[in-house]
Design a protein around this motif. Structure first.
Motif, PDB file in Angstrom:
ATOM      1  N   UNK A  50       0.820  -1.214   0.000  1.00  0.00           N
ATOM      2  CA  UNK A  50       0.000   0.000   0.000  1.00  0.00           C
ATOM      3  C   UNK A  50       0.854   1.264   0.000  1.00  0.00           C
ATOM      4  N   UNK A  51       2.045   1.173   0.609  1.00  0.00           N
ATOM      5  CA  UNK A  51       2.954   2.323   0.661  1.00  0.00           C
ATOM      6  C   UNK A  51       4.324   1.858   0.190  1.00  0.00           C
ATOM      7  N   UNK A  52       4.784   2.460  -0.901  1.00  0.00           N
ATOM      8  CA  UNK A  52       6.032   2.052  -1.539  1.00  0.00           C
ATOM      9  C   UNK A  52       6.976   3.240  -1.608  1.00  0.00           C
ATOM     10  N   UNK A  53       8.231   3.001  -1.235  1.00  0.00           N
ATOM     11  CA  UNK A  53       9.270   4.014  -1.411  1.00  0.00           C
ATOM     12  C   UNK A  53       9.945   3.763  -2.749  1.00  0.00           C
ATOM     13  N   UNK A  54      10.114   4.820  -3.524  1.00  0.00           N
ATOM     14  CA  UNK A  54      10.734   4.717  -4.837  1.00  0.00           C
ATOM     15  C   UNK A  54      11.779   5.829  -4.979  1.00  0.00           C
ATOM     16  N   UNK A  55      12.108   6.168  -6.198  1.00  0.00           N
ATOM     17  CA  UNK A  55      13.118   7.201  -6.447  1.00  0.00           C
ATOM     18  C   UNK A  55      12.793   7.878  -7.769  1.00  0.00           C
ATOM     19  N   UNK A  56      13.299   9.100  -7.916  1.00  0.00           N
ATOM     20  CA  UNK A  56      13.204   9.793  -9.190  1.00  0.00           C
ATOM     21  C   UNK A  56      14.450   9.437  -9.987  1.00  0.00           C
ATOM     22  N   UNK A  57      14.265   8.935 -11.202  1.00  0.00           N
ATOM     23  CA  UNK A  57      15.368   8.475 -12.034  1.00  0.00           C
ATOM     24  C   UNK A  57      16.400   9.588 -12.248  1.00  0.00           C
ATOM     25  N   UNK A  94       4.881  19.613  -6.096  1.00  0.00           N
ATOM     26  CA  UNK A  94       6.151  20.288  -6.349  1.00  0.00           C
ATOM     27  C   UNK A  94       7.380  19.413  -6.070  1.00  0.00           C
ATOM     28  N   UNK A  95       8.409  19.648  -6.881  1.00  0.00           N
ATOM     29  CA  UNK A  95       9.709  19.006  -6.708  1.00  0.00           C
ATOM     30  C   UNK A  95      10.768  20.096  -6.618  1.00  0.00           C
ATOM     31  N   UNK A  96      11.859  19.779  -5.961  1.00  0.00           N
ATOM     32  CA  UNK A  96      13.007  20.680  -5.919  1.00  0.00           C
ATOM     33  C   UNK A  96      14.232  19.879  -6.322  1.00  0.00           C
ATOM     34  N   UNK A  97      15.307  20.560  -6.677  1.00  0.00           N
ATOM     35  CA  UNK A  97      16.579  19.889  -6.981  1.00  0.00           C
ATOM     36  C   UNK A  97      17.367  19.806  -5.683  1.00  0.00           C
ATOM     37  N   UNK A  98      17.815  18.596  -5.352  1.00  0.00           N
ATOM     38  CA  UNK A  98      18.593  18.386  -4.140  1.00  0.00           C
ATOM     39  C   UNK A  98      20.061  18.690  -4.350  1.00  0.00           C
ATOM     40  N   UNK A  99      20.857  18.434  -3.313  1.00  0.00           N
ATOM     41  CA  UNK A  99      22.295  18.715  -3.348  1.00  0.00           C
ATOM     42  C   UNK A  99      23.025  17.995  -4.473  1.00  0.00           C
ATOM     43  N   UNK A 100      22.522  16.841  -4.890  1.00  0.00           N
ATOM     44  CA  UNK A 100      23.195  16.058  -5.933  1.00  0.00           C
ATOM     45  C   UNK A 100      22.575  16.274  -7.308  1.00  0.00           C
ATOM     46  N   UNK A 101      21.655  17.222  -7.422  1.00  0.00           N
ATOM     47  CA  UNK A 101      20.991  17.484  -8.685  1.00  0.00           C
ATOM     48  C   UNK A 101      19.827  16.543  -8.946  1.00  0.00           C
ATOM     49  N   UNK A 102      19.447  15.756  -7.942  1.00  0.00           N
ATOM     50  CA  UNK A 102      18.358  14.805  -8.059  1.00  0.00           C
ATOM     51  C   UNK A 102      17.059  15.490  -7.639  1.00  0.00           C
ATOM     52  N   UNK A 103      15.989  15.210  -8.362  1.00  0.00           N
ATOM     53  CA  UNK A 103      14.685  15.758  -7.976  1.00  0.00           C
ATOM     54  C   UNK A 103      14.260  15.174  -6.631  1.00  0.00           C
ATOM     55  N   UNK A 104      13.718  16.034  -5.790  1.00  0.00           N
ATOM     56  CA  UNK A 104      13.240  15.624  -4.469  1.00  0.00           C
ATOM     57  C   UNK A 104      11.876  16.252  -4.217  1.00  0.00           C
ATOM     58  N   UNK A 105      11.062  15.587  -3.389  1.00  0.00           N
ATOM     59  CA  UNK A 105       9.789  16.202  -3.031  1.00  0.00           C
ATOM     60  C   UNK A 105      10.021  17.502  -2.264  1.00  0.00           C
TER      61      UNK A 105
END
Length: 190
Positions: A50-57, A94-105
């Protein structure tokens, strides 16, 4: 194998696999991602979750975005210092760019706790048949999965088939995943 050689081997292996991943055509990558998602959707770990953790490619990682639906809650990571917070995210939020350039919530989105999570889909550079993974070297997932509240959560490493290797060099802090999914199928740890 000593610790220095192990780290050199990991760095060389990481570089080689990332280069191979980068060389995939858009069409080939999309086809492989579609097959990975199909295997996940039919798996006994995914179906009841029901609740899955994933990642932005990122950096041509297998893209799992087609899995994100309204039937489940989806959590995505936000790097905070040396750890990750997992935020509930829905397409269009909304998404933001994190420290590594990865999209984050966005940081204002609700945070998930370990007791709410049914499955973790783990981005990886490479994985092996024993369930070990090669990440980017930051140790975020090893720290997460070694903490007591997260250690029992089912985990599936996500890689392309060429990055599924017989054996990876490991170190004492490396945490085994429960399974690995590639475009050739889901393999549970042996």
């Amino acid at each position: 194998m000593d610790k220095v050689n192990n780290q050199v081997n990991k760095a060389e292996l990481r570089r080689t696999i990332l280069q191979k991943r980068k060389s995939l055509s858009v069409e080939e990558s999309r086809e492989k991602c579609d097959r990975i998602c199909t295997h996940l959707q039919s798996s006994l770990l995914f179906t009841p979750a029901q609740t899955i953790l994933a990642y932005f490619s990122f950096r041509q990682e297998p893209d799992l975005s087609q899995l994100v639906d309204d039937k489940r809650r989806w959590g995505f990571p936000r790097c905070v210092g040396n750890s990750m917070n997992w935020h509930i995210w829905k397409p269009g939020e909304p998404l933001t760019k994190g420290n590594y350039g990865i999209c984050e919530p966005h940081p204002d989105l609700p945070i998930l706790n370990a007791n709410e999570v049914d499955l973790i889909l783990v981005p990886s550079v490479a994985c092996d048949g024993r369930g070990y993974r090669l990440g980017y070297g930051g140790g975020y997932y090893d720290r997460l999965l070694s903490s007591p509240e997260w250690a029992s959560k089912p985990t599936i490493g996500i890689v392309f088939e060429f990055a599924y290797l017989p054996q990876l060099p490991i170190q004492e802090w490396d945490i085994q995943l429960n399974g690995v999914c590639t475009e050739m199928g889901l393999r549970m740890r042996r």
